[in-house]
Enzyme design. Sequence first.
Site, PDB file in Angstrom:
ATOM      1  N   GLU A 182       0.811  -1.230   0.000  1.00  0.00           N
ATOM      2  CA  GLU A 182       0.000   0.000   0.000  1.00  0.00           C
ATOM      3  C   GLU A 182       0.841   1.274   0.000  1.00  0.00           C
ATOM      4  OE1 GLU A 182       0.885   1.693   2.960  1.00  0.00           O
ATOM      5  OE2 GLU A 182       2.024  -0.174   3.215  1.00  0.00           O
ATOM      6  N   GLU A 204       4.513  -0.448   0.773  1.00  0.00           N
ATOM      7  CA  GLU A 204       4.513  -0.523  -0.698  1.00  0.00           C
ATOM      8  C   GLU A 204       4.513  -1.966  -1.209  1.00  0.00           C
ATOM      9  OE1 GLU A 204       7.836   1.615  -2.394  1.00  0.00           O
ATOM     10  OE2 GLU A 204       7.374   3.479  -1.353  1.00  0.00           O
TER      11      GLU A 204
END
Lengths: 360, 360
Positions: free
Chosen positions: A182, A325
């Site tokens: 994310e 991420e």
Amino acid sequence: MTPSEARTIIERTIESIEPLDGASLEAAGVRMDALLKPPGSLGRLEELGIKLAGIQKTDRPSADVKLSLVYAADHGVTAEGVSASPPQVSAIMTRAFCSGKAGINVLAGKAGAILRIVDVGIAVDYDEPADLIVRRVRRGTGNIRVEAAMSADEAAIAVATGIQTAREAIAETGARMVGIGEMGIGNTTPAAALTAVFTGRDPATVTGGGTGIGEAGQKRKIQVIKDAIKLHAPDPSDPMSVMASLGGLEIAAMAGAMLASAADGALVLIDGFISGAAALTAAAMAPLVRERMVLSHLSAEPGHRALAAKLELLPLLDLGFRLGEGTGAAMAMPLVEAGAALLSEMGTLAEELVHLKDPS
Amino acid sequence: MTPSEARTIIERTIESIEPLDGASLEAAGVRMDALLKPPGSLGRLEELGIKLAGIQKTDRPSADVKLSLVYAADHGVTAEGVSASPPQVSAIMTRAFCSGKAGINVLAGKAGAILRIVDVGIAVDYDEPADLIVRRVRRGTGNIRVEAAMSADEAAIAVATGIQTAREAIAETGARMVGIGEMGIGNTTPAAALTAVFTGRDPATVTGGGTGIGEAGQKRKIQVIKDAIKLHAPDPSDPMSVMASLGGLEIAAMAGAMLASAADGALVLIDGFISGAAALTAAAMAPLVRERMVLSHLSAEPGHRALAAKLELLPLLDLGFRLGEGTGAAMAMPLVEAGAALLSEMGTLAEELVHLKDPS
């Protein structure tokens, strides 16, 4: 999609998650012990291979096609000063993921994973790169200290959006494992709130400094989470309402992506703290999803240990990562792939003794 | 080679090992902090990238060419019943490495590493596969409980053979990192003896069950090591004599391969317990080699923690491996490669802000 369509998608996805295949788990265990090595001598790699066998219903699993999904959204709670970075950075980084120069680009690239970026709720307008998947549910969440992050309908649509985007990407690529990461400035705050609710721990014990707000900032963040939990009085046995009141659009979508990966026979690679909070939610919605998960690494965020314990998952790596991420999940991919290769590519002692003339 | 030639090779190799390049370490540290991520957020991967920068004298290191070296030899101490496997298995496994079906074949293959197998002292005659590198110094060591493992001359030749074979393989492949593993039934016994001597610990605390000899077998093994240390009265400040009296041909060659890799600018990836004992010896011979080493994983052998502490190296992985063969080193290779890629492939925040229009 309508809220009712979203709820149907979620229900059907949960219903289609099966237990691991017992016969394949057993056959893979027998084969693993017969391979050209002392039984157990490749430790956790053997567990990974056997888990993949149970998922794929074969004692010769494959894990060569890898997918990294990154969900991006903004958080109203940044108004409370819980993050060191300005909220505009979510959009900047989402664009950077499409330019190929961010951490996840390099690490997914090294792992040989296909990368897909999905905007499910960036707050600001920005030039959307052509390869960005834009499925915004709303533009950022509400400030959880004073209002719900999103409505119950929006939460359902966010989870269903995660299901749909993951399902599409898995169908398109044939991925056998999915790393779920994310981007969302401020999202360690809702992740810590969800972790406190689902693990039953005091927010102070599961709240960290995120990416650099200092000690005073961390105290403020803990207070914000306590205030939010007091305001919303979340019920951990109703995970969708917990997500609506305290969660995030990308966290909801990640939970959906985990459910979809489990339903579609891909191993779920949990990334860091935010991804772990999504995993807690997904496991509360569908307990069977848990055995299809691998916790890729132990994040430097203090709440990660608490959620790992609740999920009963032992982190595979411990590298001091705190980027998110999907970077930790990407680094675990070679291990999962190697676990499958043991079963599919190694010889057994019996086979090799036939081929190898006994030395005299 | 003559013993005198061997000693010259060793001396010149040690002399050519340089300290890490300070300017490159500093430049890489600055660049690492400027990359498109919060400083330090990729934890140990950042350390790996910076170490490679210091080795390669650039702030844009590369680690795409990977080499796995496996040294095989036999051990006279197997006469004491210290191993669960018959000594013939060393030859069987060495042949299996050339047939492509063993653990290291699969894991080096997955890591994209080039694999070289070197027989430096298998005891028995066997059909030698065409791609096996045969450089036997002698056919197995003596039983360290009652005699020296090898003569001082043989130890020098074994170390120099490791230097030469590693140097040849590095020159041929252009490898930027070298994983150094082994095969040798019985070799946890000399490895534990070397670990006890170089760390100053009681043999009972650094001796494990190897690959399955049970509790009685472990007690016997500890006694054998105590007897051997009493007989030879090794002096840890004279590492070559420790190796000659208590070591192994493959362990000596591995120490040589580590010195050669360090001298030739390749990062040294230590594998498990045996490889760690070779690393202790190499570090005792040439202290500068230590900062060019990465300890790939924490072996399940109890002595591994002691040698990691002595080497002041933190294991990268902890997967419960106890196979050897270079398998742990192979699993660490993707992490080292990714560490280099951060510096060479990620963008900096400054660069990206130019390319990315500020969202409005």
